[in-house]
Design an enzyme around this catalytic site. Structure first.
Site, PDB file in Angstrom:
ATOM      1  N   ASP A 101      -0.529  -7.626   2.506  1.00 35.17           N
ATOM      2  CA  ASP A 101       0.132  -6.352   2.189  1.00 35.17           C
ATOM      3  C   ASP A 101       1.650  -6.731   2.207  1.00 35.17           C
ATOM      4  O   ASP A 101       2.456  -5.716   1.228  1.00 35.17           O
ATOM      5  CB  ASP A 101      -0.043  -5.285   3.246  1.00 35.17           C
ATOM      6  CG  ASP A 101      -0.011  -3.878   2.705  1.00 35.17           C
ATOM      7  OD1 ASP A 101       0.207  -3.626   1.491  1.00 35.17           O
ATOM      8  OD2 ASP A 101       0.697  -3.055   3.730  1.00 35.17           O
ATOM      9  N   CYS A 141      74.571  35.496  -0.121  1.00 41.09           N
ATOM     10  CA  CYS A 141      74.937  36.649   0.752  1.00 41.09           C
ATOM     11  C   CYS A 141      73.949  36.831   1.494  1.00 41.09           C
ATOM     12  O   CYS A 141      74.311  37.445   2.611  1.00 41.09           O
ATOM     13  CB  CYS A 141      75.822  37.500  -0.135  1.00 41.09           C
ATOM     14  SG  CYS A 141      74.459  38.228  -1.420  1.00 41.09           S
ATOM     15  N   HIS A 181       0.870  -1.190  -0.051  1.00 38.73           N
ATOM     16  CA  HIS A 181       0.018  -0.216  -0.020  1.00 38.73           C
ATOM     17  C   HIS A 181       0.844   1.185  -0.211  1.00 38.73           C
ATOM     18  O   HIS A 181       0.346   2.327  -0.426  1.00 38.73           O
ATOM     19  CB  HIS A 181      -1.235  -0.043   1.230  1.00 38.73           C
ATOM     20  CG  HIS A 181      -0.371   0.357   2.639  1.00 38.73           C
ATOM     21  ND1 HIS A 181       0.318  -0.421   3.213  1.00 38.73           N
ATOM     22  CD2 HIS A 181      -0.109   1.688   3.020  1.00 38.73           C
ATOM     23  CE1 HIS A 181       0.637   0.056   4.266  1.00 38.73           C
ATOM     24  NE2 HIS A 181       0.575   1.326   4.392  1.00 38.73           N
ATOM     25  N   SER A 218       3.517   3.163   8.513  1.00 36.53           N
ATOM     26  CA  SER A 218       3.424   1.975   7.740  1.00 36.53           C
ATOM     27  C   SER A 218       4.830   1.216   7.328  1.00 36.53           C
ATOM     28  O   SER A 218       5.758   1.728   7.172  1.00 36.53           O
ATOM     29  CB  SER A 218       2.704   2.135   6.273  1.00 36.53           C
ATOM     30  OG  SER A 218       1.655   2.620   6.696  1.00 36.53           O
TER      31      SER A 218
END
EC number: 3.4.-.-
Length: 856
Positions: free
Chosen positions: A201, A626, A192, A235
């Protein structure tokens, strides 16, 4: 009744008292005498069992810090006692055994097994050797414990940097670490969240479940989490099913993957729900909140329209164009990320314009063929690309203008500076700054129009620069505690550190060659004859007077190249000296001295004993060297504590920069740098400097004088006056004259065997960088390096990688601690490098972010 006498003594006094015995008879009775009893015997017998258990017990520490006994079991105590008895018995038998000499060790008294093995003769197998070598690649196999250790390390790294992990078995599972419920937790990508509504899911096998359980065990994994605390945006987060409280559905494997809620019940993403529950379930994704905020505010914030709107563009294409516009104007990896928003807000205006220009150009290419339908988007991106197009600013031109007229605030230079600043800012100028720039341009136009002639310069015939007849008073040569009983200057520790000059920049006078071998001093455009040959003094007075005449060399008269000016005014210390009539003062014969440093330009010269070298021989500066006498004269004004650091800076910092035959301006610049580190050298007296206009050379007179005469004499007699040459605005030809430099053949200046040895020679840049890299990973070497050569820290700016490695290893902090109380300039350098490392780290982060945004 009989009467008896009894005697009682009170000290030395005796008292006799009569008494009569009792009339009753004697009764004999036996009295029971109790035997002596040990009072702790019964207690020791009672506690013997407890003491025996405590004897073999170990001590453990509880969670609250309390120490407690961990007792052995009865069986363990019996085994321990038997082991101790066996050890005592074996030791007793060993001690009581007769002495013996072991000369041979066998197995059960027999022969070794190798004696019974058949000895097969080795024969040579004649084969053609294979030319191609076969590489065998070993297959990396991890045990279960190694695999678990790898997963734990990956989890620790990714959770710290909020990264992601991909688990690949038959299908790929994406695990992202996020800040959820007050801590960093692992979350998976469910269906989802990608816009798919399914009854299951999230699907995963047993292997993936076990790996997810290991990856999800972050900090606060065991803390209690209530279902009412889970909100939109959570989720896919993986929670501990054992510590989850509230009304929730079934789960497996000890994990609970959040999906959504239905009628107050929280569901696992792996659970299969009915179609009715799926239709009415509230998903915990952020997408619904986003669309809710968009729908609620779109109608409220939109502007009124002069026409009737119709649905003529596809909704999906409008969403794609909205994403394109968002990434073109407000680029971010995730729209909900506050870090992306803060980094965008922290961008400087110039970087923001570059970012918008690039993203507008990318947006036009992504729009592609849709530009005919979304004409308003195309026009906006074209306008944005044009307005944010970066202007090519030439910083070299700005620096050149600023060095020329930056400090001048009178007209017209003030107006030119305003325009210079205006062009540097480019498109960042405000409306007010545009107006000021136009007014400045108007003033310049008026000035150029009204200007008719330049300011007339003064005539050189009136130039006078007389040499003072008074000698400068030198505090360091007049202080009693700096002189010995013969009023000679005491070098002290400076004498030891001056050996760095003598070992590298001077050579011994070889008597076998004679003084004539050192009379001619060569320079790029000619020669100069020293008076070292006059150390052999002739006894004939006429011959001696003849030698004192010298070799005259005609110089041009006083002209503009003898002068130095700034803003139309002469800078007299940087000019040649003149007589009262305006003619130049010409140098005369300067006799030689033996082991002396001759300083002073006005009045009588001062003779200071040279520091003792490694031998008693005479020392003369190498050809073209020098100017080292200037730094040797500055060493007089340096304190003994700073002498070591001063000589090292001259050796390692000044000489490599000056190179071969540097200009007077470069020599003055290095003296200005040394004055910042050692302020006491500002009034140090210099040796006499002769100016040869024919060969454009400045000669620094050393202890061997000059046989050549007729040179002009520079008026500068101290370091502060010599530093005046280090100015770009100084109009002078003398500042471009050559002074001296590093000889062509000096191999010992290339590197050194021990960079820490006292008096070590200069290192090359590559050798110093290698030593710095070696010290990054060896703390002892770095600590010694910071104590002996702290200025090598500056080499870290050659590479951002070296700078970040030194910052991450705490080297800059160590340098600050070592030098904060000794020399704050070094501590300041370390602090600046540390701040620079932080900016490099931020720059790398911005580059990485830009790469990610471009790849998205």
């Amino acid at each position: 009744m009989a009467i008896y006498m009894s005697t009682i003594c009170f000290g030395s006094i005796e008292c006799k008292l009569p008494y009569s015995p009792a009339s009753c008879g004697h009764v004999t009775e036996e009295r029971e005498v109790l035997a002596s009893v040990e009072p702790f015997m019964d207690l020791e017998a009672q506690l013997s069992a407890r003491l025996l258990r405590q004897k073999h017990a170990t001590v453990r520490v509880l969670k609250n810090g309390t120490c407690a006994y961990r007792y052995k079991t009865d069986a363990q105590i019996v085994r321990i006692q038997k082991k101790l008895e066996r050890k005592e018995r074996d030791e007793y038998h060993f001690q009581m055994a007769a002495p013996s000499i072991v000369s041979k060790i066998t197995i059960a008294g027999g022969d070794p097994p190798s004696k019974y093995e058949p000895q097969t003769p080795k024969r040579v197998i004649h084969t053609t050797p294979r030319v191609r070598k076969v590489k065998k690649h070993s297959i990396i196999k991890l045990t279960e414990s190694q695999m678990n250790h790898l997963i734990k390390q990956v989890k620790r790294i990714m959770s710290a940097k909020k990264g992601s992990v991909h688990l690949i078995n038959k299908k790929s599972t994406h695990v992202q670490y996020k800040e959820i419920l007050g801590t960093t937790r692992a979350a998976v990508r469910t269906a989802h969240m990608m816009g798919l509504r399914r009854r299951v899911d999230f699907r995963c096998d047993m292997w993936t479940t076990e790996r997810l359980k290991c990856l999800a065990r972050t900090d606060k994994w065991s803390n209690r989490v209530h279902t009412i605390n889970i909100r939109k945006g959570d989720s896919g987060v993986i929670l501990n099913a054992d510590s989850l409280k509230g009304h929730f559905g079934r789960s497996s494997g000890g994990l609970f993957i959040v999906r959504g809620s239905h009628e107050g019940k929280l569901y696992d993403a792996r659970s299969k729900v009915t179609q009715g529950v799926l239709n009415s379930m509230v998903q915990f994704s952020n997408a619904e909140n986003f669309w809710k905020g968009l729908d609620d505010n779109w109608a409220r914030m939109r502007y009124p329209s002069d026409h009737t709107c119709i649905d003529g563009l596809p909704v999906e294409d409008c969403g794609r164009v909205a994403a394109l516009m968002t990434h073109s104007i407000l680029p971010c990896y995730e729209i909900t990320c506050p870090t992306c928003a803060q980094q965008y807000a922290n961008l400087p205006a110039s970087d923001l314009f570059k970012l918008l220009h690039k993203h507008a150009r990318d947006g036009l290419s992504r729009l592609g063929s849709d530009k005919d339908r979304f004409v308003h988007v195309n026009k906006f991106l074209v306008a944005l690309e044009h307005l944010t197009e970066p202007v090519d600013l030439n910083l070299e031109l700005f620096n050149e203008i600023f060095k020329s007229i930056g400090e001048k605030q009178q007209a017209p230079f003030k107006n030119l500076n305003v325009l210079n600043n205006f062009f540097l800012k480019g498109k960042e100028n405000t409306a007010h700054e545009w107006q000021v720039a136009q007014l400045s341009l108007l003033e310049l136009a008026r000035f150029q129009k009204n200007r008719t002639d330049n300011i007339k310069k003064g005539d050189i015939s009136f130039f006078r620069n007389k040499l003072s007849a008074k000698a400068n008073w030198n505090l360091y040569l007049s202080c009693d505690n700096q002189l010995d009983k013969n009023a000679n200057f005491l070098w002290g520790q400076r004498e030891y550190h001056a050996k760095r000059f003598f070992s590298n920049f001077f050579e011994e006078v070889d008597p076998a060659k004679g003084y004539s071998a050192y009379e001619i001093r060569k320079h790029p455009n000619g020669t100069r004859k020293l008076s070292i040959g006059n150390l052999v003094v002739p006894l004939d007075l006429a011959e001696f007077r003849q030698k004192m005449k010298g070799d005259y060399r005609k110089q041009p008269g006083v002209s503009k190249r003898c002068t130095s000016s700034k803003d139309g005014n002469y800078v007299y210390p940087c000019c040649c000296t003149t007589l009262d009539d305006g003619s130049a003062i010409e140098s005369t014969f300067y006799p030689p001295t033996k082991k002396h440093l001759v300083i002073g330009n006005s009045g009588d010269q001062k003779y200071v004993d040279l520091p003792k070298g490694d031998s008693e021989m005479l020392y003369i500066a190498k050809q073209g060297y020098c100017y080292i006498n200037v730094f040797l004269a500055m060493l007089i004004n340096v304190s003994e504590e700073d002498a070591k650091d001063f000589t090292k800076k001259v050796r390692d910092m000044c000489v490599p920069k000056l190179g071969t035959w540097p200009t007077m301006m470069d020599l003055a610049t290095t003296c200005a740098q040394m004055r910042i580190f050692y302020p006491d050298v500002h009034d140090a007296e210099l040796p006499r400097i002769l100016v040869d206009h024919d060969t454009q050379t400045c000669h620094v007179v050393d202890s061997f004088g000059s046989q050549t005469t007729g040179y002009h004499i520079l008026k500068a007699s101290s370091v502060s006056q010599l530093i005046l040459f280090a100015n770009d605005e100084l109009e002078s030809e003398i500042k471009h004259y050559r002074v001296g430099g590093v000889p062509n053949a000096c191999p010992e200046l290339g590197s050194t065997i021990s960079p820490f040895r006292e008096g070590g020679v200069i290192m090359s840049e590559s050798a110093a960088l290698k030593l710095l890299l070696k010290g990054i990973f060896r703390p002892k070497v770095m600590r010694q390096l910071l104590l002996d050569e702290p200025h090598l820290l500056i080499l870290s700016i050659l590479s951002p990688g070296i700078l970040m490695a030194m910052y991450n290893n705490g080297i800059f902090e160590l340098a600050v601690r070592l030098w904060i109380n000794e020399k704050q300039s070094i501590a300041m350098i370390a602090s600046l490098l540390s701040a620079l490392a932080l900016r490099v780290s931020a720059a790398e982060t911005l580059v990485a972010q830009r790469i990610i945004i471009d790849a998205a």
